[in-house]
Design a protein around this motif. Structure first.
Motif, mmCIF file in Angstrom:
data_model
loop_
_atom_site.group_PDB
_atom_site.id
_atom_site.type_symbol
_atom_site.label_atom_id
_atom_site.label_comp_id
_atom_site.label_asym_id
_atom_site.label_seq_id
_atom_site.Cartn_x
_atom_site.Cartn_y
_atom_site.Cartn_z
ATOM 1 N N HIS A 83 -7.867 6.038 -1.692
ATOM 2 C CA HIS A 83 -7.030 7.085 -1.095
ATOM 3 C C HIS A 83 -5.594 6.911 -1.588
ATOM 4 C CE1 HIS A 83 -4.904 9.442 1.934
ATOM 5 N NE2 HIS A 83 -6.060 9.892 2.392
ATOM 6 N N GLY A 85 -2.817 7.974 -0.590
ATOM 7 C CA GLY A 85 -1.773 7.776 0.406
ATOM 8 C C GLY A 85 -1.892 6.471 1.153
ATOM 9 N N THR A 86 -3.106 6.093 1.505
ATOM 10 C CA THR A 86 -3.295 4.936 2.387
ATOM 11 C C THR A 86 -3.782 3.690 1.671
ATOM 12 O OG1 THR A 86 -5.618 5.383 2.892
ATOM 13 C CG2 THR A 86 -3.965 6.540 4.231
ATOM 14 N N ARG A 88 -6.837 3.136 1.076
ATOM 15 C CA ARG A 88 -8.200 2.862 1.544
ATOM 16 C C ARG A 88 -9.206 3.053 0.408
ATOM 17 N NH1 ARG A 88 -10.703 0.221 5.709
ATOM 18 N NH2 ARG A 88 -12.105 1.517 6.953
ATOM 19 N N LYS A 110 -17.010 19.077 5.957
ATOM 20 C CA LYS A 110 -15.743 18.524 6.451
ATOM 21 C C LYS A 110 -14.869 18.071 5.296
ATOM 22 C CE LYS A 110 -15.438 14.265 7.784
ATOM 23 N NZ LYS A 110 -15.817 13.035 8.503
ATOM 24 N N LYS B 35 -16.166 5.608 12.035
ATOM 25 C CA LYS B 35 -16.573 6.499 10.945
ATOM 26 C C LYS B 35 -15.450 7.454 10.560
ATOM 27 C CE LYS B 35 -19.920 10.103 9.724
ATOM 28 N NZ LYS B 35 -19.011 11.249 9.572
ATOM 29 N N GLU B 36 -14.934 8.179 11.523
ATOM 30 C CA GLU B 36 -14.008 9.264 11.186
ATOM 31 C C GLU B 36 -12.618 8.750 10.824
ATOM 32 O OE1 GLU B 36 -15.098 12.074 10.597
ATOM 33 O OE2 GLU B 36 -16.997 12.156 11.650
ATOM 34 N N GLY B 38 -11.951 5.656 9.988
ATOM 35 C CA GLY B 38 -12.108 4.702 8.900
ATOM 36 C C GLY B 38 -12.409 5.323 7.560
ATOM 37 N N GLU B 39 -12.591 6.628 7.533
ATOM 38 C CA GLU B 39 -12.884 7.295 6.270
ATOM 39 C C GLU B 39 -11.651 7.302 5.358
ATOM 40 O OE1 GLU B 39 -15.931 10.358 6.902
ATOM 41 O OE2 GLU B 39 -14.626 11.662 5.722
ATOM 42 N N CYS B 40 -10.468 7.395 5.935
ATOM 43 C CA CYS B 40 -9.239 7.513 5.130
ATOM 44 C C CYS B 40 -8.314 6.316 5.270
ATOM 45 C CB CYS B 40 -8.479 8.776 5.517
ATOM 46 S SG CYS B 40 -9.436 10.287 5.275
ATOM 47 N N HIS B 41 -8.460 5.552 6.315
ATOM 48 C CA HIS B 41 -7.664 4.329 6.475
ATOM 49 C C HIS B 41 -8.444 3.410 7.393
ATOM 50 C CE1 HIS B 41 -6.630 5.831 10.478
ATOM 51 N NE2 HIS B 41 -6.090 6.917 9.954
ATOM 52 N N MET B 42 -8.028 2.148 7.460
ATOM 53 C CA MET B 42 -8.676 1.257 8.421
ATOM 54 C C MET B 42 -8.633 1.911 9.797
ATOM 55 S SD MET B 42 -7.562 -2.581 9.560
ATOM 56 C CE MET B 42 -6.705 -2.066 11.056
ATOM 57 N N ALA B 43 -9.723 1.839 10.530
ATOM 58 C CA ALA B 43 -9.727 2.384 11.888
ATOM 59 C C ALA B 43 -8.880 1.456 12.763
ATOM 60 C CB ALA B 43 -11.161 2.480 12.418
ATOM 61 N N SER B 121 0.704 1.624 1.236
ATOM 62 C CA SER B 121 1.210 2.082 2.524
ATOM 63 C C SER B 121 1.443 0.903 3.451
ATOM 64 C CB SER B 121 0.181 3.026 3.155
ATOM 65 O OG SER B 121 0.481 3.238 4.519
ATOM 66 N N ASN B 124 -1.521 0.016 5.427
ATOM 67 C CA ASN B 124 -2.681 -0.622 4.802
ATOM 68 C C ASN B 124 -2.720 -2.080 5.235
ATOM 69 O OD1 ASN B 124 -4.773 -1.462 3.226
ATOM 70 N ND2 ASN B 124 -3.830 -0.944 1.260
ATOM 71 N N GLU B 126 -4.943 -4.185 5.750
ATOM 72 C CA GLU B 126 -5.853 -5.128 5.102
ATOM 73 C C GLU B 126 -5.348 -5.624 3.749
ATOM 74 O OE1 GLU B 126 -9.008 -2.179 5.718
ATOM 75 O OE2 GLU B 126 -10.288 -3.866 6.253
#
Lengths: 139, 140
Positions: A83, A85-86, A88, A110, B35-36, B38-43, B121, B124, B126
């Motif tokens: 990602h 931006g992040t 990840r 989605k 799931k949601e 954590g899809e774009c960043h650590m939950a 970021s 981030n 981790e």
């Protein structure tokens, strides 16, 4: 006799679909094909080549930091992405590397609904979604 | 890992005063959150923000720090209930974990941290706290 027919049916299904994920993916593609035909009378099937071009970009109109799918997912869809931006990590988009890709219709929709505006500045058409999935399913 | 560790050494100066139980939070156990989010960043663990901050975040998913993180209403409500129900303390006017006073006290980032492709970021976690996803932040 009761077990013979189901077993025969199972064998037929497994020959037709060697990978278990193909059923859901085929259903998702079929739904996008129906939507694409409704959107455009000239729709004549999905194109892996168009999907590749859309994935690689670069495009204008979206966010400057995400000019292509490949920005986060890397130009090689068999590689892990990140990602922008992040930071990840993102599992590979290629079905050969991530066999469960494009098997959950709600998740697929989605992601397209979020990522197409970020990359293109507009939603993707059903044909574009099908093109990209078709290409990535071959990678 | 070497670039990350080198970056860690250069980007952070750490107060040892808070080592210990203050640097652990309960890990995320809620499947939809894992799931949601954590899809774009650590939950992020719910204890990292107060309830008011989580409510503000869940009110604005369509513009989530510049990204569209919109979710179906039922999924968003489920995640909101988990985050608010397990929230921690802090300044509810601030939505970013990285703007909370305790966070700023604990971290000193170099200005070019965002340019490091292994970090990107401040959020981030981790990149430096290898067990952050399990709620462990004492490894600094």
């Amino acid at each position: 006799m009761k077990t013979v027919i189901p077993l025969a049916a199972l064998a037929a299904v497994s020959f037709a679909h060697p990978a278990p994920a193909e059923g859901p993916r085929d259903a998702i593609l079929a739904a996008y094909a129906a939507a694409a035909a409704a959107e455009s009378p000239s729709f004549a099937g999905f194109s892996a080549e168009r999907g590749r071009a859309l994935y690689l970009g670069p495009h204008t109109g979206g966010k400057p930091e995400t000019p292509a799918c490949a920005t986060c997912h890397t130009p090689d869809p068999r590689a892990r992405g990140r990602h922008v931006g992040t930071g990840r990590g993102i599992e590979p988009m290629a079905v050969s590397a991530s066999p469960t890709r494009f098997t959950d219709a709600a998740d697929v929709e989605k992601r397209f609904s979020r990522d197409c505006p970020a990359v293109l500045g507009r939603p993707c058409s059903a044909a574009e979604k099908g093109d990209v999935i078709t290409w990535l399913a071959q990678q | 890992m070497l670039p990350i560790l080198a970056a860690l050494a250069l980007t952070l100066t750490v107060s040892p005063a808070l080592a210990g139980e203050n640097e652990r939070v309960p890990p995320v156990t809620h499947a939809a959150t894992l799931k949601e989010c954590g899809e774009c960043h650590m939950a992020f663990q719910p204890a990292l923000l107060p309830a008011e901050s989580w409510s503000r975040i869940m009110d604005g998913l369509r513009d989530h720090f510049g990204d569209d993180a919109g979710l179906p209403d039922d999924v968003a409500a489920d995640i909101r209930a988990y985050l608010v129900g397990h929230a921690g303390r802090g300044d509810g006017r601030l939505m970013r974990i990285t703007e909370q006073r305790w966070f700023e006290r604990e971290h000193r980032f170099r200005d070019d941290v965002r340019k490091n492709p292994d970090i990107r970021s401040k959020a981030n976690c981790e990149a430096c706290h290898r067990d952050a996803a399990r709620g462990r932040y004492e490894d600094d």
